[in-house]
Scaffold this active site. Sequence first.
Site: not given
Length: 372
Positions: A305, A164, A229
Amino acid sequence: MAGLSTLILLLCAAKDVMPSSSHWKPTWPSYRVPVILPQSTLNLDKPQFDAEARLEVVSPCGPACHKSSPLPTYEEVKHYLSYETLYANGSLTETEVGIYILSNSADGSQGKSRTKRQIYGYDSRFSIFGKDFLLNYPFSTSVKLSTGCTGTLVAEKHVLTAAHCIHDGKSYVKGAQKLRVGFLKPKTKDGSKGANITKSAMPEKMKFQWIRVKRTHVPKGWIKGNANDIGMDYDYALLELKKPHKRKFMKIGVSPPARHLPGGRIHFSGYDNDRPGNLVYRFCDVKDETYDLLYQQCDAQPGASGSGVYVRMWKRQNHKWERKIIGIFSGHQWVDMNGTPQDFNVAVRITPLKYAQICYWIKGNYLDCREG
């Protein structure tokens, strides 16, 4: 042939061999890793690079949600592990892969959220100061991405991070084409030989030296999905630098079950954005796990992250202790557990299949990727 039984065989192929209960050292398991090989590569249209970089991923799907999800089929797994490669000139390719199980004799090997808080009670993070720490292993393996995330050195020219940080699931982020990786180094001062000795107790000022990224690999499992998901299971990417970084790096390894981790703990360091310019280290207990994810409550803020999650265990074959990256810190999850809000930070586990894929990206062959 490509049914569920085949998939289960794949998932179980890397059977770990744990030390006996009388062995006091936490020992790296031995795995037989499957093989992932490119089958075909297609040229894609150049991306637009129009997505905003996100420094965290938020998902309401917690451990129970993921555990209740049906197993993907063999063809779905092949699709998820297929990948896109983004080059520095903006060109883009898609590579389909095949997955194989080889016997030892075949290759000669041995055997969205109501709250986004990510600080749990007392802040247990440690800022790392001084070149004696920052420039030494394992802290020296942590690097900063120009998109704002963190990465970890896993080879002479490769950095592991979160997908991401490069791609929002639909499009590549702004700055991905000219992506750079920053290495902390001491600031040089003119006339430093005559510096006032009374200042020696002060933390030394550091700066980033940047290296351009040559190409980036992102699995289709992330591009297909989203954080709510299957996509979160594939929130990882590998960056290849234009030149070697000349630092010690940390190897990747297959993530052992949480119960086999030393003290049940994980460790990682990152560039949390609430402490600009600082490398922040933390460790904490693993609270839960699925096949693809580790759930923990390590204090963290956006910017961390992409940090490599690691543990230190005994390497029986080499008769020494060794740290390995077993996961990638992804983001934050809020979960409603029987009406009680529960917060988790999530790391993507390096499973045998992911190990085979990432290792192939690094090595360019499968023979060096048979033991995780």
